[in-house]
Design an enzyme around this catalytic site. Structure first.
Site, PDB file in Angstrom:
ATOM      1  N   CYS A 138      63.807  49.084  52.522  1.00 43.20           N
ATOM      2  CA  CYS A 138      64.633  50.485  52.375  1.00 43.20           C
ATOM      3  C   CYS A 138      63.900  51.484  52.790  1.00 43.20           C
ATOM      4  O   CYS A 138      62.846  51.446  52.380  1.00 43.20           O
ATOM      5  CB  CYS A 138      65.163  50.248  51.086  1.00 43.20           C
ATOM      6  SG  CYS A 138      65.871  51.739  50.650  1.00 43.20           S
TER       7      CYS A 138
ATOM      8  N   CYS B  11      64.536  56.556  51.169  1.00 47.25           N
ATOM      9  CA  CYS B  11      63.493  57.674  50.781  1.00 47.25           C
ATOM     10  C   CYS B  11      62.539  57.956  51.747  1.00 47.25           C
ATOM     11  O   CYS B  11      61.457  57.494  51.734  1.00 47.25           O
ATOM     12  CB  CYS B  11      62.938  57.251  49.327  1.00 47.25           C
ATOM     13  SG  CYS B  11      64.045  56.955  47.815  1.00 47.25           S
TER      14      CYS B  11
ATOM     15  N   CYS C 285      65.200  49.511  41.773  1.00 52.04           N
ATOM     16  CA  CYS C 285      65.108  50.643  42.402  1.00 52.04           C
ATOM     17  C   CYS C 285      64.363  51.996  41.408  1.00 52.04           C
ATOM     18  O   CYS C 285      65.179  52.180  40.401  1.00 52.04           O
ATOM     19  CB  CYS C 285      66.196  51.492  43.060  1.00 52.04           C
ATOM     20  SG  CYS C 285      65.844  53.125  43.903  1.00 52.04           S
TER      21      CYS C 285
ATOM     22  N   GLN D 176      76.495  66.347  40.291  1.00 55.71           N
ATOM     23  CA  GLN D 176      75.254  66.184  41.015  1.00 55.71           C
ATOM     24  C   GLN D 176      74.306  65.099  40.629  1.00 55.71           C
ATOM     25  O   GLN D 176      74.617  64.483  39.700  1.00 55.71           O
ATOM     26  CB  GLN D 176      74.232  67.455  40.633  1.00 55.71           C
ATOM     27  CG  GLN D 176      74.675  68.913  41.401  1.00 55.71           C
ATOM     28  CD  GLN D 176      75.680  69.571  40.668  1.00 55.71           C
ATOM     29  OE1 GLN D 176      76.314  69.017  39.514  1.00 55.71           O
ATOM     30  NE2 GLN D 176      76.119  70.767  41.172  1.00 55.71           N
TER      31      GLN D 176
ATOM     32  N   GLU E 287      89.399  74.010  43.266  1.00 57.23           N
ATOM     33  CA  GLU E 287      88.922  72.959  43.736  1.00 57.23           C
ATOM     34  C   GLU E 287      89.977  72.048  44.412  1.00 57.23           C
ATOM     35  O   GLU E 287      91.106  71.944  43.931  1.00 57.23           O
ATOM     36  CB  GLU E 287      88.217  72.350  42.426  1.00 57.23           C
ATOM     37  CG  GLU E 287      87.634  70.490  42.949  1.00 57.23           C
ATOM     38  CD  GLU E 287      86.555  70.378  43.994  1.00 57.23           C
ATOM     39  OE1 GLU E 287      86.982  69.689  44.647  1.00 57.23           O
ATOM     40  OE2 GLU E 287      85.610  71.254  44.006  1.00 57.23           O
TER      41      GLU E 287
ATOM     42  N   ASN F 296      79.779  76.626  46.085  1.00 52.28           N
ATOM     43  CA  ASN F 296      79.065  75.711  46.053  1.00 52.28           C
ATOM     44  C   ASN F 296      79.583  74.455  46.904  1.00 52.28           C
ATOM     45  O   ASN F 296      80.197  73.453  46.603  1.00 52.28           O
ATOM     46  CB  ASN F 296      78.818  75.115  44.682  1.00 52.28           C
ATOM     47  CG  ASN F 296      77.924  73.906  44.331  1.00 52.28           C
ATOM     48  OD1 ASN F 296      77.170  73.645  45.417  1.00 52.28           O
ATOM     49  ND2 ASN F 296      78.169  72.987  43.571  1.00 52.28           N
TER      50      ASN F 296
ATOM     51  N   CYS G  54      73.385  72.852  49.161  1.00 54.23           N
ATOM     52  CA  CYS G  54      72.354  71.299  49.299  1.00 54.23           C
ATOM     53  C   CYS G  54      72.128  71.219  50.595  1.00 54.23           C
ATOM     54  O   CYS G  54      71.507  70.141  50.987  1.00 54.23           O
ATOM     55  CB  CYS G  54      73.440  70.237  48.721  1.00 54.23           C
ATOM     56  SG  CYS G  54      75.070  70.066  49.743  1.00 54.23           S
TER      57      CYS G  54
END
Length: 393
Positions: free
Chosen positions: A16, A19, A91, A223, A273, A320, A347
């Site tokens: 994996c 990350c 994980c 989030q 939204e 956002n 983000c």
């Protein structure tokens, strides 16, 4: 002293690579992210605050696990290039509650005989099996929402049969649903949700026992890092306190995080939204909280010109957006609105920088990086923009 590199056997073995920064010390990651973000946002007079840190592991409040293997020996994690399952139940990024729940959910797969969906390693694709993903979210109170993404409702009766057993093994389970995704394509979830529990929402209590509770429906966005999300909303309140806006518009409001935290006596707040589920969640949170001021929510596209008058009437606009950013049309609408301040939560610092170039009438006056996504180059950046020629009151 530098924080040690997080050890992960799956990363070391090459199983994996999600990350991508796992081989770097956490403090080095933070310095690199902060420098990159500031370089993109920097402006004369900008008050750039020190980065807000996260726990480097055990922070991820949601698990999106691809189901592989067989019903008798399932894997929960990802698929390798051949289509075989790689089990990532251990994980280290997931919250402890999720890590403890995943083995129980793997046992449910076996007990209910939920055959993993076979995406196929070569043509012709077999497209057999039912269970595609297991999705788990943990609240700050330790409750769980579990969603089984299935090709059809063919196994619904079997899942219902084992629900009492699952409740006994996972007493923290609050919501269990079946999400139906019949198509053979790379889409995580479908449009149809079958709720198997009395509860339909997962309460996310932010800021301690007396904090605001956001209700998450199965398809609502929240989030991935609860502690940093709570800090993000708190920072929004702190940064805008001296501005004392009488009219706030929250575009891309989601389940109402910014809008509900910015509620104040005598203040009108409107959240927009596109997701009707998210708006229903925001309205429920508002009604339960008994917040001061006038707070309304509406389903709609934040980029639509129909909101131009609403934006123009605001003292503060909160945005956002998703990773793609605002885009030139919405940036132009903000430019033309005359609104004094914009609070931008991003983000994706690169699209933030592009949008700031389009918002030529505004200058960043405060900024901070919040490390929402440790072990990756991704981060959340909060920037307060002030219209050129305006003074904070």
């Amino acid at each position: 002293m530098a924080l040690a590199v997080l050890d992960c056997a799956h990363f070391t073995a090459g199983e994996c690579r999600s990350c991508t920064w796992l081989g770097r010390r956490y403090d080095d990651q933070l310095l690199a992210k902060d420098a990159a973000a500031r370089a993109l946002v920097d402006a004369p007079g900008l008050a750039w605050e020190s980065p807000l840190t996260s726990r480097p592991h055990g922070f991820r409040n949601k698990a999106k696990m691809v189901v592989g293997g067989t019903a008798t020996a399932p894997t929960l994690g990802i698929l390798d290039p051949t289509g075989a399952g790689v089990d990532l139940r251990d994980c280290a990024l997931h919250t402890p509650g999720i890590e403890a729940a995943l083995p129980v959910l793997a046992e449910l797969v076996t007990r209910a005989d939920l055959t993993p969906y076979d995406v196929g390693s070569a043509l012709p694709v077999s497209r057999r099996g039912e269970l595609k993903h297991v999705l788990v979210t943990e609240s700050p109170d330790g409750e769980l929402m579990v969603r089984l993404v299935l090709r059809s409702t063919a196994t619904e009766a079997r899942v219902r049969k084992h629900l009492p057993w699952l409740r006994e093994r996972l007493p923290q389970l609050r919501v269990l649903t079946l999400n139906i995704q019949p198509e053979h394509r790379a889409v995580l979830e479908g449009e149809r949700e079958v709720v198997l529990t009395e509860a339909e929402t997962l309460p996310m209590r932010l800021g301690g026992p007396d904090g605001i509770v956001l209700h998450l429906r199965p398809r609502s966005f929240f989030q991935t890092n609860t502690d940093v999300a709570a800090a993000l909303y708190g920072l929004a309140v702190t940064w805008t306190a001296d501005l004392a806006p009488r009219r706030v518009v929250d575009l891309y409001c989601g389940v109402g995080g910014f809008a509900l935290h910015l509620a104040a006596p005598g203040r009108r707040v409107t959240g927009i939204e596109i997701s009707a589920d998210a708006i229903a969640s925001a309205e429920r949170s508002r009604d339960e909280a008994g917040l001061p001021g006038e707070i309304t929510f509406a389903t709609g596209d934040a980029t639509s010109p129909e909101h131009a008058a609403l934006v123009a009437d605001a003292d503060l606009v909160v945005v956002n957006p998703p990773r793609r950013g605002l885009g030139p049309a919405l940036a132009r609408r903000l430019e033309e609105s005359g609104v004094r301040h914009v609070l931008y939560s991003s983000c994706n610092p690169e699209t933030l920088a592009r949008d700031l170039a389009d918002l030529a009438s505004y200058v960043p006056v405060r900024g901070r990086l919040l490390d929402m996504f440790p072990q990756t180059p991704h981060a959340e950046v909060l920037v307060l923009l002030q219209r050129v020629g305006q003074r904070s009151e």
